[in-house]
Design a protein around this motif. Structure first.
Motif, PDB file in Angstrom:
ATOM      1  N   PHE A  24     -66.112 -17.036  -9.089  1.00  7.18           N
ATOM      2  CA  PHE A  24     -67.370 -16.829  -9.019  1.00  7.18           C
ATOM      3  C   PHE A  24     -68.387 -17.561  -9.712  1.00  7.18           C
ATOM      4  N   GLU A  25     -69.502 -18.025  -9.321  1.00  2.00           N
ATOM      5  CA  GLU A  25     -70.751 -18.828 -10.021  1.00  2.00           C
ATOM      6  C   GLU A  25     -71.784 -17.919 -10.312  1.00  2.00           C
ATOM      7  N   LEU A  50     -58.473 -15.317 -15.087  1.00  2.00           N
ATOM      8  CA  LEU A  50     -57.710 -16.627 -15.374  1.00  2.00           C
ATOM      9  C   LEU A  50     -58.189 -17.804 -16.206  1.00  2.00           C
ATOM     10  N   SER A  51     -59.480 -17.954 -15.853  1.00  5.27           N
ATOM     11  CA  SER A  51     -60.436 -19.342 -16.601  1.00  5.27           C
ATOM     12  C   SER A  51     -61.934 -19.029 -16.614  1.00  5.27           C
ATOM     13  N   VAL A  52     -62.442 -19.371 -17.600  1.00  6.28           N
ATOM     14  CA  VAL A  52     -63.993 -19.144 -17.629  1.00  6.28           C
ATOM     15  C   VAL A  52     -64.629 -20.766 -18.115  1.00  6.28           C
ATOM     16  N   GLU A  53     -65.647 -20.763 -17.607  1.00  7.19           N
ATOM     17  CA  GLU A  53     -66.479 -22.116 -17.869  1.00  7.19           C
ATOM     18  C   GLU A  53     -67.869 -21.565 -17.971  1.00  7.19           C
ATOM     19  N   VAL A  54     -68.448 -21.910 -19.215  1.00  8.42           N
ATOM     20  CA  VAL A  54     -69.814 -21.556 -19.824  1.00  8.42           C
ATOM     21  C   VAL A  54     -70.645 -22.860 -19.737  1.00  8.42           C
ATOM     22  N   ILE A  98     -72.305 -19.124 -15.734  1.00  9.15           N
ATOM     23  CA  ILE A  98     -71.154 -18.829 -16.272  1.00  9.15           C
ATOM     24  C   ILE A  98     -70.211 -18.930 -14.551  1.00  9.15           C
ATOM     25  N   CYS A  99     -69.073 -19.590 -14.937  1.00  5.97           N
ATOM     26  CA  CYS A  99     -68.060 -19.627 -13.937  1.00  5.97           C
ATOM     27  C   CYS A  99     -66.797 -18.963 -14.096  1.00  5.97           C
ATOM     28  N   VAL A 100     -66.185 -18.063 -13.468  1.00  7.19           N
ATOM     29  CA  VAL A 100     -64.854 -17.366 -13.695  1.00  7.19           C
ATOM     30  C   VAL A 100     -64.123 -17.696 -12.520  1.00  7.19           C
ATOM     31  N   ILE A 149     -67.415 -19.224  -5.064  1.00  7.33           N
ATOM     32  CA  ILE A 149     -67.066 -20.820  -4.804  1.00  7.33           C
ATOM     33  C   ILE A 149     -65.873 -21.042  -4.850  1.00  7.33           C
ATOM     34  N   ASN A 150     -65.397 -22.302  -4.190  1.00  6.23           N
ATOM     35  CA  ASN A 150     -63.958 -22.889  -4.107  1.00  6.23           C
ATOM     36  C   ASN A 150     -63.249 -23.104  -5.136  1.00  6.23           C
TER      37      ASN A 150
END
Length: 523
Positions: free
Chosen positions: A7-8, A33-37, A42-44, A73-74
């Motif tokens: 998800f974005e 599993l992973s997170v980007e901020v 926020i992307c998960v 998102i892909n």
């Protein structure tokens, strides 16, 4: 069955919103599993059971205050960048391998699969020591943090022989501590093929011949012109001028460039061994002969070139046999009655005065004319002094690697001192002088104080130090003798430790330590 969903989540700029989003995912009992901020995003990446669970989570996230939008998102940003990097690594015509500090392989591209005979799924995560041995250059790189360039490795594994050329660089953290390594890999046969292509160009053929003085450029022009024919070449010049380098350049520019280039020094072996080396022998021809017999260098060079270095040292008997080869293109092995046709181009070299040897009956006149079809004279270093600066740069680069130093160059005073010398030993002597100077140099630039051309320097001193030419010395011992000589000479002239240190380009403490080490005050 759970599958990966990404998800974005677009948000307003609000403090703590990331924590709220992660709490929602946690309470939904979804494996994160992973997170980007990022600012306002926020992307998960998560593992979700089915579409129903996905839609339920998506609704809960949209209901959070200040969440603007939730998109599926892909790939996360880091995944996309990672895949781009791996695609690039797989597209290059070279192996790329990344190893972490635990010696585990993190990256192993497609080229590496071909070289090491295993697939990347098998290699990634494997201890590199199990794959290619504990003495591999990359293992030493992680242990020492010292880079390496173009190291040839040839090992036998359970899968077969692995033969490659490798260059490695350390991966370091903010404290300059090695945390991994990157190694580039080139299949040795591919490397040789590329080298042959490059060597076949004019620029590549002369790449080892440094200098652009008018005399050297003239020699290069002659070599380039005569390379295409099969005529015999005689390189003439003093010892140490680089005759063999020009012979190799001529071979690489010739139509025989892809065929053997075989070298023999006529001064290195006694007559009986040179004859068996050149012509070969039948089994049982003489005591000590191999049971299988031996093919000679003429046969080995068939279709290519045979370089006869120091041809002036060949005995009269062997000169006659060589003459027959040049006249008729046939050889006969020792102990054989059968003659064999060969197709070999002869390149010879000498530092002797063949004309004087002919007068003294030490060299056959008919062979001289056979060899001297195209004479090429290599100028001594004293006649090409303008090339010294370029040669010094080349040797500094070479010995930086050998001595593990980072000397950047030479001071003008050092170059001027070299230019004023007569160089009886030519380029070979210059190379030795540079290596000696670099061993003595403790600064970033070689200075005139590091220049020891004449070991007899200061020979009138009471504390004279001499090298015993009859004694076999290790390089370290030679360096120490030269170092001591330089200190004794400077001390005698300056009568002051500080002035001596300044002249020699080292610290006052270094001079004190060296004096203690060599016990100079006690001499």
């Amino acid at each position: 069955m759970e599958r990966n969903i990404r998800f974005e989540i677009i948000t307003k700029d609000r403090l703590g919103i990331t924590v709220i989003i992660l709490e929602k995912i946690y309470k939904a009992e979804i494996n994160l599993l992973s997170v980007e901020v990022f600012p306002k995003k926020i992307c998960v990446k998560m593992q979700i059971r089915d579409d129903e669970a996905k839609e339920a989570l998506k609704k809960q996230l949209i209901d959070i205050e200040d969440v603007v939008m939730v998109n599926e998102i892909n790939l996360l940003n880091y995944e996309e960048n990672e895949r781009k990097l791996l695609a690039i690594l797989d597209s290059v015509d070279e192996g790329i391998m990344v190893i972490n500090k635990k010696f585990e392989i993190d990256i192993f591209n497609n080229y590496c699969e071909k070289v090491f005979l295993c697939n990347k799924e098998e290699a990634i995560g494997t201890d590199i020591r199990k794959l290619i041995g504990g003495d591999a250059p990359a293992v030493e790189l992680i242990n020492s943090g010292i880079k390496y360039d173009n190291v040839e490795v040839n090992i036998k594994t359970d899968r077969g022989e692995v033969h490659y050329l490798t260059t490695g660089r350390p991966i370091v953290d903010d404290n300059n501590i090695t945390v991994g390594a990157v190694a580039s890999i080139k299949d040795i046969y591919k490397a040789i093929e590329i080298a042959n292509v490059i060597a076949g160009t004019t620029e590549g053929a002369f790449k080892e011949i440094v200098g652009n003085s008018s005399k050297i450029e003239c020699v290069k022009k002659i070599v380039k012109t005569v390379a295409k024919s099969d005529s015999t070449i005689l390189f003439r010049g003093e010892s140490g001028t680089g005759k063999e380098l020009f012979a190799k350049a001529l071979q690489n520019l010739s139509s025989r460039k892809n065929n053997p280039f075989v070298t023999i020094s006529c001064a290195a072996l006694p007559d009986n061994l040179i004859e068996s080396e050149l012509f070969g022998y039948e089994k049982g021809s003489f005591t000590g002969a191999m049971n299988s017999g031996k093919e000679g260098l003429f046969r080995e060079a068939d279709g290519g070139t045979l370089f006869l270095d120091e041809i002036g040292e060949l005995s009269i008997v062997l000169q006659a046999k060589l003459l027959r080869v040049l006249q008729e293109g046939v050889i006969r092995k020792i102990g054989s009655t059968k003659e064999e046709n060969i197709n070999v181009r002869i390149i010879a070299a000498t530092n002797r005065n063949l004309e004087e040897m002919i007068k003294g009956g030490k060299f056959r006149e008919d062979l001289y004319y056979r060899l001297n079809v195209i004479p090429i004279i290599i100028p001594p270093l004293r006649e090409r002094l303008s090339d010294i600066s370029s040669l010094v740069t080349l040797f500094i680069s070479k010995y930086n690697k050998k001595l593990n130093k980072e000397i950047k160059g030479a001071e003008l005073s050092f170059i001027n001192k070299l230019m004023a010398y007569n160089w009886p030993g030519n380029i070979r002597e210059l190379q030795n002088v540079i290596e000696r100077a670099m061993n003595l140099c403790e600064e970033k630039y070689i200075s005139s104080q590091n220049n020891i051309i004449d070991i007899g320097l200061g020979s009138n001193l009471e504390n004279k130090i001499e090298l015993d030419v009859h004694k076999s010395l290790r390089l370290k011992e030679v360096v120490e003798i030269c170092e001591k000589q330089a200190i004794v000479t400077a001390l005698s002239k300056n009568k002051s430790l500080r002035k001596t240190a300044k002249e020699l380009g080292v610290s006052h403490t270094t001079i004190i330590n060296k004096i203690k080490k060599y016990k100079i005050n006690e001499d």
